[in-house]
Design an enzyme around this catalytic site. Sequence first.
Site, PDB file in Angstrom:
ATOM      1  N   ARG A 193     131.559  60.024 -15.760  1.00 55.39           N
ATOM      2  CA  ARG A 193     130.366  60.261 -16.594  1.00 55.39           C
ATOM      3  C   ARG A 193     130.762  60.657 -18.020  1.00 55.39           C
ATOM      4  O   ARG A 193     131.642  61.498 -18.223  1.00 55.39           O
ATOM      5  CB  ARG A 193     129.524  61.368 -15.965  1.00 55.39           C
ATOM      6  CG  ARG A 193     128.337  61.781 -16.802  1.00 55.39           C
ATOM      7  CD  ARG A 193     127.259  62.442 -16.017  1.00 55.39           C
ATOM      8  NE  ARG A 193     127.706  63.460 -15.086  1.00 55.39           N
ATOM      9  CZ  ARG A 193     126.968  63.880 -14.060  1.00 55.39           C
ATOM     10  NH1 ARG A 193     125.777  63.370 -13.840  1.00 55.39           N
ATOM     11  NH2 ARG A 193     127.419  64.812 -13.253  1.00 55.39           N
ATOM     12  N   ARG A 237     131.070  66.469 -19.298  1.00 52.67           N
ATOM     13  CA  ARG A 237     130.541  67.793 -18.950  1.00 52.67           C
ATOM     14  C   ARG A 237     131.673  68.674 -18.453  1.00 52.67           C
ATOM     15  O   ARG A 237     132.559  68.205 -17.739  1.00 52.67           O
ATOM     16  CB  ARG A 237     129.496  67.632 -17.824  1.00 52.67           C
ATOM     17  CG  ARG A 237     128.091  67.517 -18.329  1.00 52.67           C
ATOM     18  CD  ARG A 237     127.118  67.085 -17.261  1.00 52.67           C
ATOM     19  NE  ARG A 237     127.132  67.915 -16.060  1.00 52.67           N
ATOM     20  CZ  ARG A 237     126.268  67.765 -15.056  1.00 52.67           C
ATOM     21  NH1 ARG A 237     125.332  66.830 -15.122  1.00 52.67           N
ATOM     22  NH2 ARG A 237     126.334  68.530 -13.995  1.00 52.67           N
TER      23      ARG A 237
HETATM   24  P1  ADP Z   1     124.408  68.059 -10.601  1.00 50.02           P
HETATM   25  O1  ADP Z   1     125.031  66.880 -11.268  1.00 50.02           O
HETATM   26  O2  ADP Z   1     125.426  68.876  -9.821  1.00 50.02           O
HETATM   27  O3  ADP Z   1     123.197  67.711  -9.787  1.00 50.02           O
HETATM   28  P2  ADP Z   1     122.817  69.437 -12.668  1.00 50.02           P
HETATM   29  O4  ADP Z   1     122.997  68.823 -14.003  1.00 50.02           O
HETATM   30  O5  ADP Z   1     121.520  69.184 -11.967  1.00 50.02           O
HETATM   31  O6  ADP Z   1     124.063  69.050 -11.780  1.00 50.02           O
HETATM   32  O7  ADP Z   1     122.988  71.026 -12.778  1.00 50.02           O
HETATM   33  C1  ADP Z   1     124.095  71.598 -13.409  1.00 50.02           C
HETATM   34  C2  ADP Z   1     124.246  73.034 -12.991  1.00 50.02           C
HETATM   35  O8  ADP Z   1     123.082  73.778 -13.398  1.00 50.02           O
HETATM   36  C3  ADP Z   1     124.333  73.280 -11.497  1.00 50.02           C
HETATM   37  O9  ADP Z   1     125.647  73.125 -10.989  1.00 50.02           O
HETATM   38  C4  ADP Z   1     123.864  74.733 -11.400  1.00 50.02           C
HETATM   39  O10 ADP Z   1     124.869  75.631 -11.824  1.00 50.02           O
HETATM   40  C5  ADP Z   1     122.747  74.779 -12.447  1.00 50.02           C
HETATM   41  N1  ADP Z   1     121.439  74.458 -11.848  1.00 50.02           N
HETATM   42  C6  ADP Z   1     120.656  73.397 -12.132  1.00 50.02           C
HETATM   43  N2  ADP Z   1     119.530  73.420 -11.408  1.00 50.02           N
HETATM   44  C7  ADP Z   1     119.599  74.542 -10.638  1.00 50.02           C
HETATM   45  C8  ADP Z   1     118.749  75.138  -9.666  1.00 50.02           C
HETATM   46  N3  ADP Z   1     117.569  74.570  -9.321  1.00 50.02           N
HETATM   47  N4  ADP Z   1     119.143  76.283  -9.083  1.00 50.02           N
HETATM   48  C9  ADP Z   1     120.302  76.877  -9.412  1.00 50.02           C
HETATM   49  N5  ADP Z   1     121.172  76.369 -10.308  1.00 50.02           N
HETATM   50  C10 ADP Z   1     120.823  75.212 -10.926  1.00 50.02           C
END
Ligand code: ADP
Length: 300
Positions: A193, A237
Amino acid sequence: MAVSHRLFRPATTTVKKTFSSFLIRSLSSSSSSSSGSSLDSKIDLEEAAAQLEKSSSTSPSPSPYKGRNFHWVFLGCPGVGKGTYASRLSSLLGVPHIATGDLVREELSSSGLLSSQLKELVNHGKLVPDEFIISLLSKRLQAGKEKGESGYILDGFPRTVTQAEILEGVTNIDLVINLKLREEALLAKCLGRRICSECGANYNVACIDIKGDDDSPRMYMPPLLPPPDCESKLISRADDTEEVVKERLRIYNKMTQPVEEFYKKRGKLLEFELPGGIPESWPRLLRALHLENDKQSAIA
Ligand code: ADP
């Protein structure tokens, strides 16, 4: 680490009620938000949910789907493509795509002690506390409501059963799309990515080609390369390293897989196995969602 120990304590019923109130505050009448931000005010859950329903159905929408209220959620492992498909559907349906991961990253770009403690969690693949994520989501929903937004496609929320219970208590989610992709592809997709640091567009430099066998067909996902304008501005990222992606996958299986079960029991879960890259998957997803006949689908 002290922070994670303190932040990961299980939510009690009182805490859940408090979070619900906070989320409802942002979803119900905007005048309630101007009366202050204390978390302990008593809000009637049913009345707030009714207000939410009313406000969404009367809000203006430029989409040809006007009048249909979409309250959709995308579930799926890191790297599966939630952001890609949620944002395409958001353009097609005329509802905002709200990714809690994006909200978290925006917040982390600010300075301060809280931000550096949260960065520590995110960069190690851990979830941030429910309290923090509900507060971020509430602010985002409130801002959208003030602009007249109608409905939403949530991506990355809920991620724990507690979050799902809170959401279920304040609004009626009509559909949860659970994207699935073969595990071999997930890590490669996260590692490949790239994001343009200027315009924010997402690309992927990985070329995924998994040989077929008796059980599953070959899977080919070509890279999604940036145009010349973005090429020199690509960044990754901080949590897309091999070690952290593996931890995110572990946390997903432990904390978020039960959320799939939560929605399955309520008859809201649509399982969708991605057959390959966007050209193959997008038309099939539209078919699964009964949106394939819309003229705009083809160009979204
Ligand atoms: P992924 O690619 O792992 O789905 P995201 O971009 O959705 O990642 O989220 C990045 C980070 O933001 C997560 O690893 C977490 O630390 C935090 N995060 C995002 N959404 C949530 C949530 N609903 N609850 C807790 N932490 C969250």
